[in-house]
Design an enzyme around this catalytic site. Structure first.
Site, PDB file in Angstrom:
ATOM      1  CB  VAL A   9      98.402  10.688  97.126  1.00  0.00           C
ATOM      2  CG1 VAL A   9      98.981  11.262  98.318  1.00  0.00           C
ATOM      3  CG2 VAL A   9      97.971  11.293  96.186  1.00  0.00           C
ATOM      4  CB  SER A  10      96.772   5.501  96.414  1.00  0.00           C
ATOM      5  OG  SER A  10      98.032   4.970  96.782  1.00  0.00           O
ATOM      6  CB  THR A  11      92.714   7.931  95.820  1.00  0.00           C
ATOM      7  OG1 THR A  11      92.784   8.584  97.157  1.00  0.00           O
ATOM      8  CG2 THR A  11      92.688   6.309  95.914  1.00  0.00           C
ATOM      9  CD  GLN A  14      95.511   8.574  99.384  1.00  0.00           C
ATOM     10  OE1 GLN A  14      96.168   8.147  98.366  1.00  0.00           O
ATOM     11  NE2 GLN A  14      95.720   8.293 100.597  1.00  0.00           N
TER      12      GLN A  14
END
Length: 184
Positions: A9-11, A14
């Site tokens: 996931v990007s962040t 998340q």
């Protein structure tokens, strides 16, 4: 022949849980996960670990290819590396299996669309910033260097290298500020 899962996931806010559950249910012997942007391969230690240790006959399994790469170039680099090691790529939510001709073709098509989506998002973001700037709402990041302080030290006869050292900034920043004043 191992099935190695990769979740991303990007962040940090998340959640990886759904991907982890899906990869475990898909029979992955091992799952590596990380919270980092997929826009580049740089800084993705868990992916690098998987690619370094994957062996002939193994499969790298992801839920969707956008969890693996956001650009067609990065995706192709990963697939080439897997192919060179005799491994393949599979996705649980997309008909991708680089062990088949149809799976390879579908992978290429999805890769193009993933990159297209990233480019559209970037364009929308830049349009929004331009609109906010035009409306006077967005001013950008406030300057982190006090230009007046740089000019005052220069007026006292302090050299650029010493100014940079005293203010804890780069010499190039000092020259940029002094050059802007000379031109302006």
């Amino acid at each position: 022949m191992a099935r190695i899962g990769y979740a991303r996931v990007s962040t940090t806010h998340q959640d990886l849980a759904l991907q982890l559950d899906t990869l475990t249910a898909a029979g992955c012997d091992l799952v590596r996960a990380e919270k980092v942007s997929g826009s580049t391969l740089a800084g993705r230690a868990e992916l690098r670990t998987v690619l370094d240790f994957i062996a002939k006959g193994d499969a790298l399994v992801v839920t969707r290819i956008d969890r693996l790469a956001r650009s067609i170039g990065d995706l192709q680099d990963i697939v080439r590396e897997l192919r060179a090691k005799g491994a393949r790529l599979q996705a649980t939510e997309q008909p991708i299996d680089t062990g088949t001709a149809a799976g390879k073709a579908f992978l290429d098509m999805l890769g193009v669309f993933a990159e297209f989506e990233t480019n559209l998002r970037r364009e929308r973001q830049l349009e929004g910033i331009a609109k906010a700037k035009a409306a006077g709402v967005y001013k950008g990041r406030p300057p982190s260097i006090d230009a007046a302080q740089v000019r005052a030290l220069k007026a006292e006869g302090v050299g650029p290298a010493e100014i940079a050292r005293r203010l804890g900034i780069g010499r190039a920043s000092v020259y940029r500020i002094l050059d802007a004043r000379a031109q302006g």
